[in-house]
Design an enzyme around this catalytic site. Structure first.
Site, short mmCIF file in Angstrom:
data_model
loop_
_atom_site.label_atom_id
_atom_site.label_comp_id
_atom_site.label_asym_id
_atom_site.label_seq_id
_atom_site.Cartn_x
_atom_site.Cartn_y
_atom_site.Cartn_z
N LYS A 1 0.82 -1.22 0.00
CA LYS A 1 0.00 0.00 0.00
C LYS A 1 0.85 1.27 0.00
O LYS A 1 0.48 2.28 -0.60
CB LYS A 1 -0.94 0.00 1.20
N LYS B 1 -7.15 -8.26 -9.44
CA LYS B 1 -8.37 -8.30 -8.62
C LYS B 1 -9.32 -7.20 -9.04
O LYS B 1 -8.90 -6.10 -9.42
CB LYS B 1 -8.03 -8.14 -7.13
N LYS C 1 -12.16 -1.03 -6.90
CA LYS C 1 -12.78 0.27 -7.13
C LYS C 1 -11.78 1.29 -7.65
O LYS C 1 -12.15 2.31 -8.22
CB LYS C 1 -13.42 0.79 -5.85
#
Length: 349
Positions: A120, A212, A215
Site C-alpha cells: 500500500k 483483482k 474500485k
C-alpha cells in the site's frame, strides 16, 4: 476486583469492511455474502471500519455517505441488525484505546514483516502515514476488544490475524501475574482463529483476469458495482474481456485462461454450482451464450440488493439508528474488556 468477563471464551465472530465507496461484486462474493451465511452459525459483530478508512487517505470525499453505503449493503444483502451487532468503528472509543496499548505490545520487527504495508505504501514509504504502518495493531484491537474467537479471513488477511494472535499471546504472557492476581484466569485474551468457509471467491477484473476487481481501477467496466442497474450489469458482462476459444468442457481447460476462469468462477459463486457442473452445461459453446446466462443470473441475484440499498439510502435516519443501536450494544461488550485491560496494565481509573 474487575467485573470483566472471565477466561472462558464464548464463540464470537468479528468482521469488518472499510467504507471506501463503490462496493462491487468482489466485495459481495468475497465478504458480504459470507457474512450473511455466518449469522446462521455464529454470534456475529459486523463493523464498518471507518478508523481504518483514513490510514491511507486522510481527507475522504464523503466518509459519512460511504459508511452508510456499506451499512446499506450489509442490510440489503440480508444481515439482520437485531440478531447481530452492526455498527461503525469510531462510535466505540475502546477500539482506539486498546490499539494504543497494542502499539506498546507489538514489536517493530513484527510490523516490518507486514506485506500489505509494503504494497500500500509503494515506493514512497517515507511519505506514508504512521496509521498505515500501525493499522494491523488497530485490527488486532478490533477483534480483541470483544475477545472475539473467530475472524473470517482471505489470503491477504491471514498475516494480520497471525499478528493479532501474537499480540494476544504477548499480552497474556507479559501480564500473566497481574491477570491471575485479578482473578481473570490464566489468559485474558483468546488467540483468535481463522474462520474458513470453503474456497474463497477471488473475483478478478472484467478487463484483465490477472488483476483483482477493484474500485481503484480507472475503468468502471472492470467491475460490477452493487449500485449498478440491470442495463449496466448486462453491458459490462457483454463487454467483459474473453478469448477467442469456446468454453472448455472441464475445469482443467480453464488453466492459462484467466478471463474465462474468472467468469466461470463468478457464475459458480452466484449460483452455488461447481465449475464442473457449469462447464458441463455451457462447455463447448460460445461465450456470448454463457455471458447472457451469467448476466441473467447476476441480475436475479443483485437487482433485489440494488433496489433495497437505494431504498435504505433514501432513509439515512434509519441507517444511522441501526448504527447507533449497534454502537451501544458493541460498547456494552467492549467497555468492561477495556476496563479490565486498564486494571491489568495498571492504569488508575
Amino acid at each position: 476486583m474487575t467485573d470483566a468477563p472471565q477466561t472462558t471464551f464464548e464463540p464470537l465472530v468479528f468482521s469488518g469492511v472499510q467504507p471506501t465507496g463503490n462496493l462491487h461484486l468482489g466485495n459481495y462474493l468475497g465478504a458480504i455474502q459470507r457474512f450473511v451465511a455466518m449469522q446462521d452459525t455464529h454470534p456475529c459483530i459486523y463493523c464498518v471500519v471507518d478508523l481504518h478508512a483514513i490510514t491511507a487517505t486522510l481527507v475522504q470525499p464523503d466518509l459519512v455517505q460511504q459508511t452508510r453505503e456499506v451499512t446499506a449493503a450489509f442490510l440489503a444483502a440480508g444481515i439482520d441488525p437485531k440478531r447481530n451487532i452492526v455498527f461503525n468503528q469510531s462510535r466505540v472509543h475502546e477500539h482506539a484505546e486498546l490499539a494504543w496499548v497494542f502499539n506498546c505490545v507489538a514489536r517493530l520487527g513484527w510490523l516490518n514483516r507486514m506485506t500489505q504495508f509494503k504494497d500500500k505504501a509503494g515506493k514512497d514509504r517515507e511519505n506514508a502515514s504512521t496509521g498505515l504502518y500501525a493499522y494491523p495493531n488497530l485490527m488486532a484491537a478490533d477483534i480483541l476488544v470483544y475477545r472475539a474467537t473467530h475472524v473470517p479471513v482471505g489470503e491477504d488477511q491471514k498475516q494480520h490475524l497471525e499478528l493479532a494472535r501474537d499480540i494476544a499471546q504477548k499480552f497474556n504472557n507479559d501480564f500473566a501475574g497481574r491477570i491471575a492476581e485479578l482473578g481473570l484466569g490464566d489468559a485474558f485474551f483468546p488467540l483468535p482463529e481463522p474462520l474458513i468457509q470453503g474456497p474463497a471467491t477471488r473475483v478478478m477484473s472484467l478487463r484483465d483476469g490477472t488483476k483483482k476487481m477493484s474500485k481503484s481501477d480507472p475503468s468502471d467496466y472492470s467491475r460490477i458495482n452493487l449500485t449498478d442497474d440491470q442495463d449496466t450489469i448486462a453491458q459490462k458482462f457483454r463487454k467483459a474481456k474473453t478469448d477467442p476459444e469456446p468454453l472448455p468442457t472441464e475445469p482443467k481447460g480453464l488453466e492459462n485462461r484467466p478471463e474465462a476462469d474468472n467468469l466461470v468462477g463468478i457464475y459458480a459463486a452466484l449460483s452455488g454450482d461447481t465449475r464442473e457442473a457449469i462447464l458441463g452445461q455451457y462447455g463447448g459453446g460460445q461465450f456470448s451464450t454463457f455471458k447472457q446466462a451469467l448476466t441473467d443470473l447476476a441480475v436475479t441475484k443483485l437487482a433485489p440488493i440494488n433496489a433495497e440499498m437505494k431504498r435504505l439510502l433514501a432513509d439515512p435516519g434509519h441507517i444511522d439508528a441501526v448504527l447507533k443501536d449497534g454502537g451501544e450494544r458493541a460498547s456494552a461488550i467492549a467497555a468492561p474488556v477495556m476496563d479490565a485491560v486498564k486494571d491489568v496494565v495498571g492504569f488508575l481509573r
